[in-house]
Design a protein around this motif. Sequence first.
Motif: not given
Length: 189
Positions: A76-77, A135
């Motif tokens: 993820r960001t 995720a």
Amino acid sequence: ETRGYWEGELWAVRRTGEEDLYHMTVSAIRDQDGNAASYALSFGLVALDLGRLLGNWVRQRQAGVVLAAGTGFWLRTDPDTVRAPDVAFVAQEHIPAGGVPEGFWEGPPDLAVEVLSPDDRMVEVLEKVHDYLDAGVGQVWLVDPRNRTLTVYRSVQDLRVLTEKDTLVCDGPVDGFRCRLAELFGQTL
């Protein structure tokens, strides 16, 4: 001579054929009493064997790719989160058209395997398990060579603990894969 560490040089060969020389020092991992933990060797044997068994099964079925420790998955960001499981499986349908990427793999694997090592803190390992599941990883396997268990996580609430008396019979990402845990833990010290 017992120094408590190994020091030397290792050559690494990249896919491009380039060679890099690394000078490394590997310290002994010690338990609570200060004794060198042979369990560190068990960690390596179990991770290698499970990767080999899973890799052979996947290759025979052309089901995808099995990747070893050091393969970073960009989960993820904001905040950026990259995790590198000890063993990972990515299904054929999730491999990019250009093949296995050179850098971080964008997105989660279908299966992430973490093998507990002597210096792992359980709180940090469970954080990794949560990161993988959040995720979208289909399953996370947490392998504990010391206690000779393998915990299958489908979610944080849906988990199953197997002992060395059990056989891992998989559904989900590697549907049909089987592994007798007595054999997996059989080489550990």
